[in-house]
Design an enzyme around this catalytic site. Sequence first.
Site, PDB file in Angstrom:
ATOM      1  N   LYS A  94       0.961  -1.209  -0.043  1.00 36.04           N
ATOM      2  CA  LYS A  94      -0.035  -0.053  -0.092  1.00 36.04           C
ATOM      3  C   LYS A  94       1.026   1.352   0.011  1.00 36.04           C
ATOM      4  CE  LYS A  94      -4.472   1.003   0.662  1.00 36.04           C
ATOM      5  NZ  LYS A  94      -5.856   0.188   0.368  1.00 36.04           N
ATOM      6  N   GLY A 194     -19.911   7.184   6.051  1.00 33.44           N
ATOM      7  CA  GLY A 194     -18.880   7.616   4.946  1.00 33.44           C
ATOM      8  C   GLY A 194     -19.480   7.303   3.597  1.00 33.44           C
ATOM      9  N   GLY A 196     -18.630   8.067   0.490  1.00 32.75           N
ATOM     10  CA  GLY A 196     -17.693   8.419  -0.733  1.00 32.75           C
ATOM     11  C   GLY A 196     -17.993   7.528  -1.881  1.00 32.75           C
ATOM     12  N   ASN A 197     -16.940   7.288  -2.700  1.00 37.07           N
ATOM     13  CA  ASN A 197     -17.298   6.334  -3.789  1.00 37.07           C
ATOM     14  C   ASN A 197     -17.993   4.989  -3.360  1.00 37.07           C
ATOM     15  OD1 ASN A 197     -16.005   8.010  -5.571  1.00 37.07           O
ATOM     16  ND2 ASN A 197     -14.071   7.416  -4.871  1.00 37.07           N
ATOM     17  N   VAL A 198     -17.223   4.232  -2.348  1.00 38.81           N
ATOM     18  CA  VAL A 198     -17.871   3.118  -2.169  1.00 38.81           C
ATOM     19  C   VAL A 198     -19.157   3.155  -1.371  1.00 38.81           C
ATOM     20  CG1 VAL A 198     -17.531   1.001  -0.843  1.00 38.81           C
ATOM     21  CG2 VAL A 198     -15.442   2.122  -1.917  1.00 38.81           C
TER      22      VAL A 198
HETATM   23  P1  NAD Z   1     -13.654   8.100  -0.582  1.00 41.89           P
HETATM   24  O1  NAD Z   1     -12.467   8.901  -0.268  1.00 41.89           O
HETATM   25  O2  NAD Z   1     -14.580   8.223  -1.890  1.00 41.89           O
HETATM   26  O3  NAD Z   1     -14.671   8.356   0.492  1.00 41.89           O
HETATM   27  C1  NAD Z   1     -14.741   8.254   2.050  1.00 41.89           C
HETATM   28  C2  NAD Z   1     -15.722   9.279   2.528  1.00 41.89           C
HETATM   29  O4  NAD Z   1     -15.712   9.192   3.870  1.00 41.89           O
HETATM   30  C3  NAD Z   1     -15.711  10.682   2.405  1.00 41.89           C
HETATM   31  O5  NAD Z   1     -17.008  10.930   1.675  1.00 41.89           O
HETATM   32  C4  NAD Z   1     -15.437  11.433   3.526  1.00 41.89           C
HETATM   33  O6  NAD Z   1     -16.030  12.609   3.749  1.00 41.89           O
HETATM   34  C5  NAD Z   1     -16.037  10.345   4.486  1.00 41.89           C
HETATM   35  N1  NAD Z   1     -15.112  10.499   5.815  1.00 41.89           N
HETATM   36  C6  NAD Z   1     -13.914  10.760   6.068  1.00 41.89           C
HETATM   37  N2  NAD Z   1     -13.792  10.881   7.381  1.00 41.89           N
HETATM   38  C7  NAD Z   1     -15.133  10.704   8.116  1.00 41.89           C
HETATM   39  C8  NAD Z   1     -15.597  10.621   9.271  1.00 41.89           C
HETATM   40  N3  NAD Z   1     -14.830  11.026  10.206  1.00 41.89           N
HETATM   41  N4  NAD Z   1     -16.859  10.292   9.561  1.00 41.89           N
HETATM   42  C9  NAD Z   1     -17.606  10.339   8.440  1.00 41.89           C
HETATM   43  N5  NAD Z   1     -17.478  10.183   6.944  1.00 41.89           N
HETATM   44  C10 NAD Z   1     -15.911  10.392   6.933  1.00 41.89           C
HETATM   45  O7  NAD Z   1     -12.977   6.683  -0.273  1.00 41.89           O
HETATM   46  P2  NAD Z   1     -13.789   5.332  -0.919  1.00 41.89           P
HETATM   47  O8  NAD Z   1     -13.056   4.983  -1.925  1.00 41.89           O
HETATM   48  O9  NAD Z   1     -15.220   5.299  -0.791  1.00 41.89           O
HETATM   49  O10 NAD Z   1     -13.335   4.291   0.309  1.00 41.89           O
HETATM   50  C11 NAD Z   1     -13.848   4.256   1.507  1.00 41.89           C
HETATM   51  C12 NAD Z   1     -13.228   3.138   2.432  1.00 41.89           C
HETATM   52  O11 NAD Z   1     -13.210   1.987   1.794  1.00 41.89           O
HETATM   53  C13 NAD Z   1     -11.632   3.456   2.957  1.00 41.89           C
HETATM   54  O12 NAD Z   1     -11.364   2.966   4.038  1.00 41.89           O
HETATM   55  C14 NAD Z   1     -11.001   2.785   1.901  1.00 41.89           C
HETATM   56  O13 NAD Z   1      -9.742   2.245   2.362  1.00 41.89           O
HETATM   57  C15 NAD Z   1     -11.955   1.473   1.814  1.00 41.89           C
HETATM   58  N6  NAD Z   1     -11.945   0.591   0.468  1.00 41.89           N
HETATM   59  C16 NAD Z   1     -12.099   1.401  -0.684  1.00 41.89           C
HETATM   60  C17 NAD Z   1     -11.911   0.482  -1.707  1.00 41.89           C
HETATM   61  C18 NAD Z   1     -12.199   1.136  -3.039  1.00 41.89           C
HETATM   62  O14 NAD Z   1     -12.473   0.231  -4.151  1.00 41.89           O
HETATM   63  N7  NAD Z   1     -12.471   2.450  -3.413  1.00 41.89           N
HETATM   64  C19 NAD Z   1     -11.733  -1.074  -1.793  1.00 41.89           C
HETATM   65  C20 NAD Z   1     -11.405  -1.607  -0.327  1.00 41.89           C
HETATM   66  C21 NAD Z   1     -11.522  -0.515   0.701  1.00 41.89           C
END
Ligand code: NAD
Length: 365
Positions: A94, A194, A196-198
């Site tokens: 990572k 949270g 975001g994308n996921v």
């Molecule tokens: P992202 O950056 O698109 O979304 C993260 C969201 O969390 C944002 O909207 C942000 O404002 C919010 N956030 C941050 N701190 C916060 C808090 N204290 N309270 C509430 N909301 C908060 O990220 P993502 O790609 O959606 O990933 C989300 C999680 O899933 C991460 O931990 C990432 O490591 C994990 N993950 C993602 C993927 C992937 O395919 N994108 C794969 C495996 C794991």
Amino acid sequence: MVTEVVKSNELHKIDPVFGQLSFDNHEQVVFCNDKDTGLKAIIGIHNTVLGPALGGTRMWKYQSEWDALNDVLRLSRGMTFKSAITGLNLGGGKAVIIGDAKTEKTPELMKKFGEFVHSLSGKYITAEDVGMETSDMDLVRTVTPYVTGISEANGGAGNPSPITAYGVFMGMKAAAKYTFGSDLLEDKVIYVEGIGNVGEALVENLTNEGAKVYIADINQKRLEEIRDKYSVEIYGGSNLYAEKMDIYAPCALGATINDTTINQIQAKIIAGAANNQLADEKKHGLMLRDRGIVYAPDFLINAGGIINVYAELENYGRKEIIRKTENIYNTTLEILTNAETNGVTTHQAALDIAQSRIDAKKNNQ
Ligand code: NAD
């Protein structure tokens, strides 16, 4: 004077890198620094027994460099077990870039980061994580082939987040089957922290099935956007953990299950996308078990993203991506049952299976 000597001895006892709590026999840790672009990054390569270390790059405004190091070490270790349990021939790695992705990310910085990735000759392969987009990986691709998660237009498998969310959905359904006897999530009260994308893609799956979804995020604009798009409610309270709910889905950053929150959690199931949800795997895993809360291990159910990017290396298509991701349902059910039979935490049960695959490969090398 005497105190200073003691202090200095103590400091020597706590080795700053190899002695870190999160350092778990990592093979290599690379510090990347470039004055011109302002790049400060750390690449963690935990284990390459099963294959090259693949894992996303996170860009985050860390409070300190120690926080960044700790994060990358925890994340890269998690990737080793994620790939192992998913049956992929990949190791765990990572990267983190220290900085604000909204204001400090530039094409030059991303390309410079790509050059550092390239210097590792394929031992580490990057992809996107928090703070990164497919377009950033396209930029990295201009300087190195050791990158996945690039756009479909450039021959990649595209944004992994919807597949990650689908895998989480599968893991959540399996946990529901185990806990409630049915995997239907209709009318289940689910808090997604949270969006975001996921998180958004998970909300889509959940609302399609008729779950009662509450959303929480630190970004108010994003909350309103998602509320206007799906049938969800914005959580208006100040302590989500203490709310009565069926399922808590952590989809922001890690360590939200910690000393402060754990005794407040009212959920019957925890199943979400965030990496490293348990601040302390052993202690908090046991505490969840003692409280009767079913925990679907994060590295098991959020593997959809790595399945998606692995397709770029192995040249398999959409059908196989979906098949592998849907299999998360079966693996989750198996792990939850195994944990109960063997009297271990669900996290430990998942780790044991992953470790046995790594050991088998190592012993046959
Ligand atoms: P992202 O950056 O698109 O979304 C993260 C969201 O969390 C944002 O909207 C942000 O404002 C919010 N956030 C941050 N701190 C916060 C808090 N204290 N309270 C509430 N909301 C908060 O990220 P993502 O790609 O959606 O990933 C989300 C999680 O899933 C991460 O931990 C990432 O490591 C994990 N993950 C993602 C993927 C992937 O395919 N994108 C794969 C495996 C794991």
